[in-house]
Design a protein around this motif. Sequence first.
Motif, PDB file in Angstrom:
ATOM      1  N   ALA A  36      -7.277  -2.643   7.503  1.00 37.57           N
ATOM      2  CA  ALA A  36      -6.614  -3.951   7.456  1.00 37.57           C
ATOM      3  C   ALA A  36      -7.113  -4.723   6.250  1.00 37.57           C
ATOM      4  CB  ALA A  36      -6.873  -4.746   8.731  1.00 37.57           C
TER       5      ALA A  36
ATOM      6  N   MET B 265      -2.196  -7.291   6.284  1.00 37.73           N
ATOM      7  CA  MET B 265      -1.669  -5.934   6.160  1.00 37.73           C
ATOM      8  C   MET B 265      -2.502  -5.001   7.037  1.00 37.73           C
ATOM      9  SD  MET B 265      -0.997  -3.533   2.782  1.00 37.73           S
ATOM     10  CE  MET B 265      -2.725  -3.502   2.262  1.00 37.73           C
ATOM     11  N   GLU B 266      -1.824  -4.264   7.911  1.00 35.32           N
ATOM     12  CA  GLU B 266      -2.480  -3.299   8.787  1.00 35.32           C
ATOM     13  C   GLU B 266      -1.872  -1.935   8.540  1.00 35.32           C
ATOM     14  OE1 GLU B 266      -3.402  -5.660  12.831  1.00 35.32           O
ATOM     15  OE2 GLU B 266      -1.296  -5.728  12.210  1.00 35.32           O
ATOM     16  N   GLY B 267      -2.723  -0.897   8.471  1.00 37.49           N
ATOM     17  CA  GLY B 267      -2.193   0.427   8.161  1.00 37.49           C
ATOM     18  C   GLY B 267      -3.075   1.548   8.660  1.00 37.49           C
TER      19      GLY B 267
ATOM     20  N   LYS C 111      -7.822   3.597  10.781  1.00 39.73           N
ATOM     21  CA  LYS C 111      -7.058   2.367  10.655  1.00 39.73           C
ATOM     22  C   LYS C 111      -7.727   1.457   9.620  1.00 39.73           C
ATOM     23  CE  LYS C 111      -5.727   2.485  15.545  1.00 39.73           C
ATOM     24  NZ  LYS C 111      -5.835   1.779  16.854  1.00 39.73           N
TER      25      LYS C 111
ATOM     26  N   ASN D 152       1.915   1.212   6.440  1.00 41.87           N
ATOM     27  CA  ASN D 152       1.385  -0.103   6.755  1.00 41.87           C
ATOM     28  C   ASN D 152       2.489  -1.061   7.181  1.00 41.87           C
ATOM     29  OD1 ASN D 152       2.086  -2.255   4.395  1.00 41.87           O
ATOM     30  ND2 ASN D 152       1.943  -0.173   3.544  1.00 41.87           N
TER      31      ASN D 152
ATOM     32  N   SER E 234       0.849  -1.190   0.000  1.00 46.45           N
ATOM     33  CA  SER E 234       0.000   0.000   0.000  1.00 46.45           C
ATOM     34  C   SER E 234       0.882   1.236   0.000  1.00 46.45           C
ATOM     35  CB  SER E 234      -0.912   0.009   1.236  1.00 46.45           C
ATOM     36  OG  SER E 234      -1.657   1.215   1.307  1.00 46.45           O
TER      37      SER E 234
END
Length: 211
Positions: A133, A108-110, A131, A96, A92
């Motif tokens: 994901a 994927m977390e961002g 947030k 992230n 991304s």
Amino acid sequence: HLFLIHELSFYIHHKVYQPLGDINLEFGATHQAYDSYKRKLDLHTATVLVTYNIGEVRYMREHFCSNPHQVIVTKISANIPGQVYCTMSLSSRLKNTVTVTNANELVMEGICPSQRPSLRKGNSTDVSEIKFAAVLGLQIGGNTAKATVVNGQQLRLDNEDWVVLVVAASSSFNGPFVNPADSELDPTSIALNTLNLTRNLTYDQLKAAHL
């Protein structure tokens, strides 16, 4: 006139919509020498079909976005067993982190900023950030099929007859009247729960529900 300027400023500076990210599939140099490439978009079934040949192997990629299950589904297959090879990852342009779990799942977390980067002051944390994901789960088939973690952020698939990618995503956005800082939604848990509902379903079952 001043009212219009204020309203335009509000929407330009605060209503920011960003693409969540990309699913990256790397097939290697052998897939550069393809022929008989065809791509079909079926508006009646909301599906995409891509086919091409490499030597005697005919590859097929099928895609659809399932409303009943709230996931994106892709199936990659070949007419000869053990001929599906690829490396996959999530990325991304937004801030992230990506992790691999159980050698068959990418997470994927961002964070999506409330303003364009050029409008933000310094590197301070913006409490209005949202947030997000995305979770990619795999189903693989083949007697010698193997999935390997690469660099802790990618999955390498070898000797597959076919592979099904199922992607679920979510965010902490909880409506226009809730400040993102006050949102109690956990996008990672929501995305994982959505994906979990599809784990025991075959590709044909997911497609049938979509149709």
